[in-house]
Design a protein around this motif. Structure first.
Motif, mmCIF file in Angstrom:
data_model
loop_
_atom_site.group_PDB
_atom_site.id
_atom_site.type_symbol
_atom_site.label_atom_id
_atom_site.label_comp_id
_atom_site.label_asym_id
_atom_site.label_seq_id
_atom_site.Cartn_x
_atom_site.Cartn_y
_atom_site.Cartn_z
ATOM 1 N N GLU A 37 29.100 63.733 33.501
ATOM 2 C CA GLU A 37 29.767 64.130 34.746
ATOM 3 C C GLU A 37 29.929 65.644 34.857
ATOM 4 O O GLU A 37 29.992 66.191 35.958
ATOM 5 C CB GLU A 37 31.139 63.445 34.832
ATOM 6 C CG GLU A 37 31.027 61.932 35.007
ATOM 7 C CD GLU A 37 32.374 61.223 34.963
ATOM 8 O OE1 GLU A 37 33.380 61.847 34.593
ATOM 9 O OE2 GLU A 37 32.407 60.029 35.302
ATOM 10 N N ASN A 38 30.029 66.318 33.702
ATOM 11 C CA ASN A 38 30.252 67.767 33.750
ATOM 12 C C ASN A 38 28.952 68.554 33.906
ATOM 13 O O ASN A 38 28.964 69.678 34.387
ATOM 14 C CB ASN A 38 30.988 68.226 32.488
ATOM 15 C CG ASN A 38 31.727 69.525 32.714
ATOM 16 O OD1 ASN A 38 32.540 69.621 33.636
ATOM 17 N ND2 ASN A 38 31.434 70.538 31.911
ATOM 18 N N GLN B 8 30.480 60.019 28.922
ATOM 19 C CA GLN B 8 30.697 60.080 30.374
ATOM 20 C C GLN B 8 31.066 61.493 30.811
ATOM 21 O O GLN B 8 30.621 61.974 31.856
ATOM 22 C CB GLN B 8 31.784 59.079 30.798
ATOM 23 C CG GLN B 8 31.315 57.634 30.685
ATOM 24 C CD GLN B 8 32.378 56.644 31.113
ATOM 25 O OE1 GLN B 8 32.555 56.366 32.296
ATOM 26 N NE2 GLN B 8 33.101 56.096 30.158
ATOM 27 N N TYR B 9 31.882 62.169 29.991
ATOM 28 C CA TYR B 9 32.275 63.553 30.316
ATOM 29 C C TYR B 9 31.037 64.448 30.374
ATOM 30 O O TYR B 9 30.871 65.241 31.311
ATOM 31 C CB TYR B 9 33.259 64.080 29.264
ATOM 32 C CG TYR B 9 33.562 65.543 29.433
ATOM 33 C CD1 TYR B 9 34.391 65.985 30.475
ATOM 34 C CD2 TYR B 9 33.014 66.506 28.582
ATOM 35 C CE1 TYR B 9 34.660 67.336 30.645
ATOM 36 C CE2 TYR B 9 33.270 67.860 28.751
ATOM 37 C CZ TYR B 9 34.098 68.261 29.784
ATOM 38 O OH TYR B 9 34.355 69.600 29.961
#
Lengths: 231, 231
Positions: free
Chosen positions: A77-78, A73-74
């Motif tokens: 999202e990043n 997810q990181y």
């Protein structure tokens, strides 16, 4: 643009580590792969994940992120403008993907581990049935999510593809070493075809271990699991 | 704007249900609260969450969403322009919040449950120590996340506040019924003050049960847990 300083602390047979590498491949991000040796933990690992002391850890510009699904997810999202989106775009679809990813980790994979961990025939048979029942359930999820396309995520590999797909190597090893049929074309035709598409995809191919090589590693790892279970 | 059709299947003593209600309060969303009776499961619950058969379930326009932290994320992502953001805005901060929320559910709360579940003195003492060690760890997380502000989420209640805060009622009940001091002002001064701010906040006040009322419910629930543990 400056190169991102990305390191993965991992080990090639780990399905959880594979998740993070597939996510980085989707975003075309280069990274250093720091291989942890089986049975030992590096100082960097202990420092980076003091709570669980487990791989994978993603270290981005010196900052550690732990837990495979949190890392995926990181990454999504990043680096929103890199590659394609890993999580579905609609909040409801994201909730559904998160729900089934948790189910896979909390319920389904422990059953697959049970097939390997026991040599007692009845327990092995029960675990095998649980694995197959889970796949039948996931066949339905696949139909609902993919809407006739190749992947849970649609045209491209998404969150739920990564969550389940990383276990395909271990599924094949279980089938081979335990002489059982788990992903059965007649019972779960959608997932059977999906598995072929997943393993052949360019973001997966170079991180999905060969079944024979994984089977050799499995023998060592299972011996340890069985020793722990009986101690 | 049409009123959202929102239902929560829940029960007032459940910390997980409280999470979803706080998230809905933050977004100022009205909902119907359909109370499940302790020890039974409604047909709507069984139909809405056939995998786990557990509360809470959020039903939004007829579509069910399960698992409290997934529901909280759904509420935040679906109503981005309502109230304030629940998840932190930066992807790294979101990853950290997700990591500690998982820690609270997977490691810390099982220890708190252990304090209640056992009447054996040594086991109770060990569980109590684990709970306090976890709070000392979370005190550090609070310092890092809050950066001198009132909440993990900064000026307003965020994801990690909700994840941990929903257990405060049960923490107080444990302290009261087991005659132990868990959230100690001298050991964890930041969290001690945070707990007061959290419980007094307008989005929490009406869903945080009174300790005496929760203690009555706890006696019934713990008796069941102990009976299960000894059977």
């Amino acid at each position: 643009m400056a190169r991102n300083d990305l390191k993965i602390l991992g080990a090639w047979p780990s399905p959880y580590v594979m998740r993070t590498r597939i996510a980085l491949n989707i975003k075309s991000l280069a990274y250093d792969f720091l291989e942890e040796q089986f049975g030992t933990k590096s100082e960097l690992l202990l420092k980076s994940n003091p709570i669980y002391k487990k791989i994978p850890v993603l270290i981005h510009d010196g900052k550690p992120i732990c837990e495979s699904l949190i890392i995926v997810q990181y990454i999504d999202e990043n680096w929103t403008n890199f590659g394609h989106s890993i999580l579905p775009s609609h909040p409801y679809d994201r909730a559904i993907a998160r729900f089934w990813a948790s189910y896979i980790d909390d319920k389904w994979f422990p059953a697959l581990r049970g097939v390997a961990a026991t040599q007692e025939e009845n327990a092995k048979k029960a675990a095998t049935e649980t694995v197959i029942e889970g796949l039948v359930l996931l066949e339905d999820v696949f139909k609902n999510c993919s809407k006739g396309k190749k992947f849970f995520g649609g045209d491209k590999i998404g969150y739920l593809d990564i969550a389940l797909g990383c276990f395909l190597g271990w599924l094949k090893v279980n089938e081979k070493l335990n002489n059982v049929n788990l992903l059965d074309e007649s019972k779960t035709p959608g997932l059977y075809k999906w598995a072929e598409d997943f393993c052949g995809d360019s973001v997966v191919k170079d991180v999905m271990p060969e079944t024979d090589k994984l089977a050799q590693a499995a023998k060592v790892i299972w011996a340890k699991i069985r020793a722990q279970a009986s101690s």
